[in-house]
Write an enzyme that holds these catalytic residues in place. Structure first.
Site, PDB file in Angstrom:
ATOM      1  N   ARG A 182       0.818  -1.234   0.000  1.00 44.29           N
ATOM      2  CA  ARG A 182       0.000   0.000   0.000  1.00 44.29           C
ATOM      3  C   ARG A 182       0.842   1.269   0.000  1.00 44.29           C
ATOM      4  O   ARG A 182       0.400   2.296  -0.493  1.00 44.29           O
ATOM      5  CB  ARG A 182      -0.929  -0.019   1.211  1.00 44.29           C
ATOM      6  CG  ARG A 182      -2.133  -0.887   0.950  1.00 44.29           C
ATOM      7  CD  ARG A 182      -3.261  -0.465   1.836  1.00 44.29           C
ATOM      8  NE  ARG A 182      -2.977  -1.002   3.164  1.00 44.29           N
ATOM      9  CZ  ARG A 182      -3.910  -1.400   4.026  1.00 44.29           C
ATOM     10  NH1 ARG A 182      -5.173  -1.283   3.705  1.00 44.29           N
ATOM     11  NH2 ARG A 182      -3.590  -1.879   5.194  1.00 44.29           N
ATOM     12  N   LYS A 218       1.682 -20.145   5.373  1.00 46.62           N
ATOM     13  CA  LYS A 218       1.027 -20.606   6.587  1.00 46.62           C
ATOM     14  C   LYS A 218       1.011 -19.454   7.590  1.00 46.62           C
ATOM     15  O   LYS A 218       1.851 -18.567   7.462  1.00 46.62           O
ATOM     16  CB  LYS A 218       1.748 -21.824   7.175  1.00 46.62           C
ATOM     17  CG  LYS A 218       3.193 -21.505   7.602  1.00 46.62           C
ATOM     18  CD  LYS A 218       3.591 -22.141   8.893  1.00 46.62           C
ATOM     19  CE  LYS A 218       3.219 -21.352  10.106  1.00 46.62           C
ATOM     20  NZ  LYS A 218       4.325 -20.677  10.792  1.00 46.62           N
ATOM     21  N   LYS A 243      12.865 -27.788   2.804  1.00 44.29           N
ATOM     22  CA  LYS A 243      14.215 -28.027   3.341  1.00 44.29           C
ATOM     23  C   LYS A 243      14.779 -29.310   2.742  1.00 44.29           C
ATOM     24  O   LYS A 243      14.089 -30.323   2.636  1.00 44.29           O
ATOM     25  CB  LYS A 243      14.169 -28.128   4.871  1.00 44.29           C
ATOM     26  CG  LYS A 243      13.884 -26.786   5.550  1.00 44.29           C
ATOM     27  CD  LYS A 243      13.927 -26.927   7.059  1.00 44.29           C
ATOM     28  CE  LYS A 243      13.375 -25.696   7.755  1.00 44.29           C
ATOM     29  NZ  LYS A 243      14.310 -24.611   7.919  1.00 44.29           N
ATOM     30  N   ASP A 272       1.509 -22.119  15.611  1.00 44.57           N
ATOM     31  CA  ASP A 272       2.605 -21.593  14.796  1.00 44.57           C
ATOM     32  C   ASP A 272       3.509 -22.706  14.239  1.00 44.57           C
ATOM     33  O   ASP A 272       4.025 -22.591  13.135  1.00 44.57           O
ATOM     34  CB  ASP A 272       3.444 -20.635  15.664  1.00 44.57           C
ATOM     35  CG  ASP A 272       4.515 -19.903  14.874  1.00 44.57           C
ATOM     36  OD1 ASP A 272       4.188 -19.344  13.817  1.00 44.57           O
ATOM     37  OD2 ASP A 272       5.694 -19.900  15.303  1.00 44.57           O
ATOM     38  N   HIS A 320       4.492 -27.404  10.597  1.00 45.37           N
ATOM     39  CA  HIS A 320       5.815 -28.021  10.427  1.00 45.37           C
ATOM     40  C   HIS A 320       5.925 -29.403  11.104  1.00 45.37           C
ATOM     41  O   HIS A 320       6.364 -30.373  10.491  1.00 45.37           O
ATOM     42  CB  HIS A 320       6.912 -27.123  10.994  1.00 45.37           C
ATOM     43  CG  HIS A 320       6.895 -25.727  10.445  1.00 45.37           C
ATOM     44  ND1 HIS A 320       6.542 -25.437   9.160  1.00 45.37           N
ATOM     45  CD2 HIS A 320       7.183 -24.519  11.020  1.00 45.37           C
ATOM     46  CE1 HIS A 320       6.625 -24.135   8.961  1.00 45.37           C
ATOM     47  NE2 HIS A 320       7.004 -23.555  10.077  1.00 45.37           N
ATOM     48  N   LYS A 371      10.355 -21.966  21.704  1.00 45.35           N
ATOM     49  CA  LYS A 371      11.268 -20.840  21.475  1.00 45.35           C
ATOM     50  C   LYS A 371      12.159 -20.695  22.704  1.00 45.35           C
ATOM     51  O   LYS A 371      11.821 -21.155  23.787  1.00 45.35           O
ATOM     52  CB  LYS A 371      10.456 -19.569  21.262  1.00 45.35           C
ATOM     53  CG  LYS A 371       9.585 -19.642  20.014  1.00 45.35           C
ATOM     54  CD  LYS A 371       9.600 -18.350  19.237  1.00 45.35           C
ATOM     55  CE  LYS A 371       8.734 -18.416  18.005  1.00 45.35           C
ATOM     56  NZ  LYS A 371       9.453 -18.844  16.800  1.00 45.35           N
TER      57      LYS A 371
END
Ligand code: BG6
Length: 485
Positions: free
Chosen positions: A50, A145, A179, A232, A237, A335
Site C-alpha cells: 500500500r 502458513k 528443506k 505456529d 511443520h 522458542k
C-alpha cells in the site's frame, strides 16, 4: 555439470512487499535464483504494497537483507527486473491498472501471486484478483502458513481462494517441505530397502520430533501472542514431519500420490480431548534466563503485557493405524530453548534376545538432523576393538551433509518458489491436508479452553519445563538430545 533446472519465464507479484517475510526471505530467495541464472531474463518481479514509493526506493529497501552491495552490477541487473507498485490489494480500482501495466500482457505466461500477508486477507484478495480478471490460466496463488487460526477459519479461507483459483493452482507453503533434509526423508525411507521392513510397530519403539529454537518471539511477539507454539509450529511443520515419517509408501512422487498418503496419517491421528489433555500435552512459556551466557528477557517482558500464550509445547501423539499401533510419536517445539536444532529420532526396539548379557545392549536409534549440521546418524552396537574381554560400544554410523556433499544448496524459499513456477504441487499442502491438521489441533485447543491445564514455565536457555521430561518418564523413556551422541 550444472544442477540447475531451468524454469519457464514467469511474472511474480509479491503482495506485502514491504513486510518482514518479503524482505527477509522472498526477495533474497529471488535474488539468489537470479544470480544462479535460474530466472529467465523476460521474467518480471513486481513488488506490491500500500505504501507509495518509487522503484528505486524499493530497491534500496530490498537491498537491506540481500548479500549484494547496493552499487554492485549484479544488484543493478537484478533490480532492472524488479518494479514496485502501490496498490490496496483488498479493493478493486486504485492501483490495479498500474499493476496490470507492469505485468506481461501475455495471458498464458506463468504468473505467481504471492500473498506475504495475514491469512485474513487471502479470501478478499483472491476475490479482487478474480474481479480484476487476473486469474489467467497459468496464474498460481501462493499462500503462507498459517491458513487460518482454526478449522473454521481455514475452511473459510480455502473456500474463498478456491472460488477464484482451481485447487491445482493454489500453492500452500509450509517452508519445512522445502528443506533439503526434509525432502530427503522420503528418499531415505523409500529408496533404501533396509528400513521399510522394520519401519512399523514390530521394529520401532517410538518416534521423537523436536524443533527447538533459541530465538524468542522478538519483533513478531504481537502476532505470535495470537498464535502460540501449537498453531505456529505444530499444526504445520511438526505435523508435516510426522506425516513423512509415518506415511505409507506412495506409488510415485507425484503430488497427489504423496499428499493422499500424508492425509491418511493426519486422519489417523488419535484425537486429544479434555480427558487426555493434561496427560498427553505439556504447554509452557519461557521466563527470563540465559542463552550461551547472554541474559535474555522472558516472553511477557518482550511482549510488554501478561499472556497465557504457550511458547513451548510437548505432545504424546498416536497414529491409530495398523503400522503404528502402540508406537508413540512425541512432538516437542519451543522458542528460547538451549540451541536451534530440528531433529527426528527413530528409536528402534531392543533385539529380541540378548546374547551378550543383560543390560549391555542399547537398541538402535536413527537420528535425522534437519538443521543445523544436517545429517543422518545410525546408532549401532559394536565391539570395542582390542584384547581383554568383550567390551561393547554404542557408536554412530554418521552421514554428515557438510562432509559428504560439497555444494551449498538453495534454502527452502528458493526451492519452493521455483517449484511453484514448475507447477510441482507435491511440496505444498493440499486443502484437505490443512483442514485435517487443524481438526486435530482444534481438539487440543478446545480441550485447553475447557480444562485450562497448567501453563508451566521454563527459563530461557532450558529445553522446556521439567514436566515435558515427565511426559516421557511416565513411559520409561527420555528425550534424546543430539548434542549427547
Ligand atoms: C515459522 C514460524 O513458520 O517457522 C516461526 O512462524 C519459526 O515462529 C520459523 O521461527 C522456524 O523456521 P526455521 O526454518 O528457522 O526452522
Amino acid at each position: 555439470m550444472s544442477k540447475l533446472l531451468p524454469v519457464d519465464p514467469f511474472d511474480i507479484v509479491v503482495f506485502g512487499a514491504t513486510g518482514d517475510l518479503a524482505l527477509r526471505k522472498l526477495l533474497p530467495a529471488l535474488f539468489h535464483r537470479w544470480r544462479d541464472g535460474q530466472i529467465p531474463d523476460n521474467s518480471r518481479i513486481i513488488a506490491a504494497s500500500r505504501d507509495s514509493m518509487a522503484d528505486s526506493e524499493y530497491h534500496t529497501l530490498a537491498n537491506t537483507h540481500v548479500d549484494a552491495a547496493p552499487d554492485s552490477e549484479d544488484w543493478a541487473a537484478f533490480c532492472s527486473q524488479v518494479r514496485y507498485v502501490s496498490v490496496d490489494a483488498t479493493k478493486t480500482g486504485s492501483g490495479w491498472a498500474d499493476l496490470k501495466d507492469r505485468l506481461d500482457p501475455d495471458d498464458n505466461k506463468i504468473r505467481l501471486y504471492y500473498l506475504a500477508l495475514p491469512p485474513a486477507l487471502y479470501g478478499p484478495i483472491s476475490a479482487v484478483l478474480k474481479a480484476e480478471g487476473l486469474c489467467t490460466p497459468n496464474a498460481r496463488i501462493v499462500l503462507e502458513k498459517p491458513i487460518g487460526k482454526d478449522l473454521e477459519s481455514a475452511r473459510d479461507i480455502n473456500r474463498a481462494v478456491c472460488d477464484a483459483f482451481p485447487e491445482n493452482n493454489i500453492f500452500r507453503i509450509d517452508h519445512y517441505l522445502g528443506k533439503e533434509t526434509v525432502q530427503n526423508l522420503l528418499i531415505l525411507r523409500f529408496a533404501n530397502w533396509m528400513f521399510e521392513p522394520i519401519w512399523n510397530s514390530n521394529g520401532i519403539d517410538h518416534v521423537q520430533i523436536t524443533v527447538a529454537e533459541s530465538l524468542g518471539a522478538g519483533k513478531r511477539a504481537s502476532y505470535y501472542d495470537t498464535s502460540g507454539a501449537l498453531r505456529d509450529m505444530v499444526q504445520n511443520h511438526l505435523l508435516q514431519l510426522a506425516c513423512l515419517v509415518a506415511m505409507e509408501p506412495p506409488a510415485s512422487l507425484g503430488s497427489d500420490a504423496v499428499r493422499n498418503e500424508k492425509l491418511k496419517v493426519l486422519d489417523a491421528l488419535r484425537p486429544i480431548g479434555p480427558a487426555e489433555i493434561s496427560r498427553d500435552v505439556v504447554r509452557a512459556q519461557y521466563r527470563s534466563g540465559a542463552i550461551e551466557g547472554e541474559p535474555v528477557a522472558g516472553y511477557t517482558d518482550e511482549l510488554g503485557k501478561e499472556s497465557e500464550t504457550e511458547t513451548f509445547v510437548a505432545i504424546k501423539a498416536a497414529v491409530d493405524n495398523w503400522r503404528w499401533a502402540g508406537v508413540p510419536f512425541y512432538l516437542r517445539t519451543g522458542k528460547r530453548m538451549s540451541s536451534r536444532r530440528s531433529e527426528i529420532v527413530i528409536q528402534f526396539k531392543p533385539v529380541p534376545h540378548d546374547i551378550v548379557g543383560a543390560g549391555r545392549l542399547h537398541p538402535n536409534r536413527l537420528v535425522i538432523r534437519l538443521q543445523p549440521d544436517e545429517g543422518v546418524k545410525m546408532m549401532l552396537m559394536t565391539k570395542d576393538p582390542g584384547p581383554g574381554g568383550l567390551r561393547l560400544r554404542y557408536v554412530p554410523l554418521n552421514l554428515s551433509y557438510a562432509d559428504t556433499f560439497e555444494e551449498n544448496y538453495p534454502d527452502a524459499y528458493e526451492r519452493l518458489l521455483m517449484a511453484v513456477v514448475r507447477g510441482n504441487l507435491s511440496l505444498f499442502m493440499r486443502r484437505d491436508e490443512v483442514e485435517a491438521a487443524w481438526k486435530w489441533v482444534d481438539g487440543i485447543i478446545g480441550a485447553w479452553d475447557q480444562e485450562s491445564p497448567n501453563l508451566y514455565s521454563y527459563a530461557a536457555g532450558a529445553d522446556g519445563p521439567s514436566e515435558a521430561d515427565v511426559l516421557l518418564k511416565l513411559d520409561d523413556r527420555e528425550w534424546f538430545d543430539g548434542a549427547r551422541y
